[in-house]
Design an enzyme around this catalytic site. Sequence first.
Site, PDB file in Angstrom:
ATOM      1  N   TYR A 164      74.283  -9.267  79.127  1.00  0.00           N
ATOM      2  CA  TYR A 164      75.163  -9.774  78.070  1.00  0.00           C
ATOM      3  C   TYR A 164      74.329 -10.521  77.049  1.00  0.00           C
ATOM      4  O   TYR A 164      74.157 -11.727  77.129  1.00  0.00           O
ATOM      5  CB  TYR A 164      76.246 -10.692  78.650  1.00  0.00           C
ATOM      6  CG  TYR A 164      77.221 -11.233  77.615  1.00  0.00           C
ATOM      7  CD1 TYR A 164      78.268 -10.451  77.146  1.00  0.00           C
ATOM      8  CD2 TYR A 164      77.093 -12.516  77.101  1.00  0.00           C
ATOM      9  CE1 TYR A 164      79.156 -10.936  76.191  1.00  0.00           C
ATOM     10  CE2 TYR A 164      77.976 -13.003  76.148  1.00  0.00           C
ATOM     11  CZ  TYR A 164      79.005 -12.211  75.706  1.00  0.00           C
ATOM     12  OH  TYR A 164      79.884 -12.696  74.762  1.00  0.00           O
ATOM     13  N   TYR A 210      82.638  -3.473  72.893  1.00  0.00           N
ATOM     14  CA  TYR A 210      82.339  -4.819  73.418  1.00  0.00           C
ATOM     15  C   TYR A 210      83.166  -5.118  74.666  1.00  0.00           C
ATOM     16  O   TYR A 210      84.402  -5.143  74.625  1.00  0.00           O
ATOM     17  CB  TYR A 210      82.652  -5.839  72.322  1.00  0.00           C
ATOM     18  CG  TYR A 210      82.177  -7.228  72.602  1.00  0.00           C
ATOM     19  CD1 TYR A 210      80.862  -7.585  72.380  1.00  0.00           C
ATOM     20  CD2 TYR A 210      83.054  -8.217  73.064  1.00  0.00           C
ATOM     21  CE1 TYR A 210      80.418  -8.879  72.619  1.00  0.00           C
ATOM     22  CE2 TYR A 210      82.621  -9.511  73.304  1.00  0.00           C
ATOM     23  CZ  TYR A 210      81.301  -9.834  73.080  1.00  0.00           C
ATOM     24  OH  TYR A 210      80.861 -11.108  73.315  1.00  0.00           O
TER      25      TYR A 210
END
Lengths: 134, 385
Positions: free
Chosen positions: B344, B294
């Site tokens: 994202y 991440y």
Amino acid sequence: MSMRPDPIQRIDTAFFWEACERGEFVAQKCEKCDVLWHPPRPICPTCHSTEKTTQKLSGKGRLLSWVKQVTPGAFGFPEPPVAALIELEEGIRLVSNLEGVETDDIIIGMNVAVDFAETSGGKAVPIFRAAEAS
Amino acid sequence: MVDSLKQAAIVGIGQTEFSKNSGRSEQQLAAEAILAACQDAGIDPADIDGMTTFGLDNSDEIDVMRSLGCRDINYTTRLPQGGAASVTTIVHAKNAVESGMCDTFVIWRAMNERSQYRFGQPAMSISPDAHSSTFLEWCFPFGAQTPAAWEALSCGPYLDKFGVTSEDLGRIAVLMRKHAATNPDAWFYEKPITLEDHQASRWIIEPWLHLLDCCQESDGGVALVVTRMDKARDLKQKPARIIGAEYSMLFNHEIISDFYEGDLISHDIAERVTEKLIASCDIAPKDTNVAMIYDNFTPQILRQLEGFGYCGIGEAKDYVKDGHMELDGKSPLSPNGGLMGEGYIHGMNNITEGVRQVRGTAANQVKDVETVFLASGVAGAIIGE
């Protein structure tokens, strides 16, 4: 005239901000086991008592981390302030501001001491300034 | 470990385009992504019998059912902790199908976080009473009002202690954009950057984050379908088995405004997840072939590399600099370009890329992939053939 946002006050946390308005810097203390907690919480995680009191803090601590929110600019501030993570000598941490120090002169670990700043609605929040070693 | 025929597997992946203005509702994006995942797997959306998404997702379960004609749902749940929830969805999907509670479990995340609202900008819309995270009440009056500000404040002690420079962080951004540049699905397709571009990009958060240290704000939807291996054999795609999936929330920690516990140097939660993964499936993250980690902000990559055991404490900047995360390195990082380069969608597009790497169908395919590590701070999963 300060444009700084007023603190959000909740039933479990209002005592902290009300103390600031009186110029007092306090933390939640468990009535049963004397442990300090910040941010405040409705029940003591150590002994599960809901009986809470407050303890006046020395206001002395050291700087753990700092940032300046440049983009987007900090809401309620003409210039981005130095947001600071402070560890108090009582062992608890809080997010605040470091005022009166140029960013080039900021050193992680430097000693700081509490002061208070007014908010747009006439409330108060704790801020910190550089201090001599205690 | 469960019997191999009862083991969970990701059998379908779906996504919309990643854009800055989708021009349609988040509910439509969710439905399109789930439908695409079902079609990829070769299952009828009517058969979906379990679902999860993030607590922050705006499409609700009933709306998804109505859009797709789902007949009968046995189990739903919503997950806390923002983008850190992305890999926790895999933990829940695995448990739901391996327990027999569900046969066809769907995960989705859909958001118009660029065109409809700005995920990276100050917002007071989250009720502080409803959320235990401290980023509003205890940060907002001090001018720390964005995810970038909270992240930088929590990573500052680490970056300071190990002398991490802006160039060290920039190398991560350059790598992400290099991978995105050859991924046609990426927003930054054919748009690589140099370290000089990174250094010249404007300050977001002094003294740590330039613009190019930050992920994007994107519109789009992503979905996955999970079932058991006994059912997966009859479906269209090569299944990506969920070999291990673990989650850890530790006392007094929170996600991005994680200031109140620990030394702010070691990544205690990732270390705990790593222990649990090794205990459950005997594979360490560093022994997998691809690292999907991440990447909301560049410092988070360094701290997770150390927390998940790729290298020792303080060594991550050199681990990146030494080329280990290049496509031909020992731990290629996010070949899709990650959240910085591709889009994202709150971490979920890194999971679909992990599945493509296992299938062997990725735009930037790593050679001979047997296992992929998926990570989002508080959760980690190992998927493979």
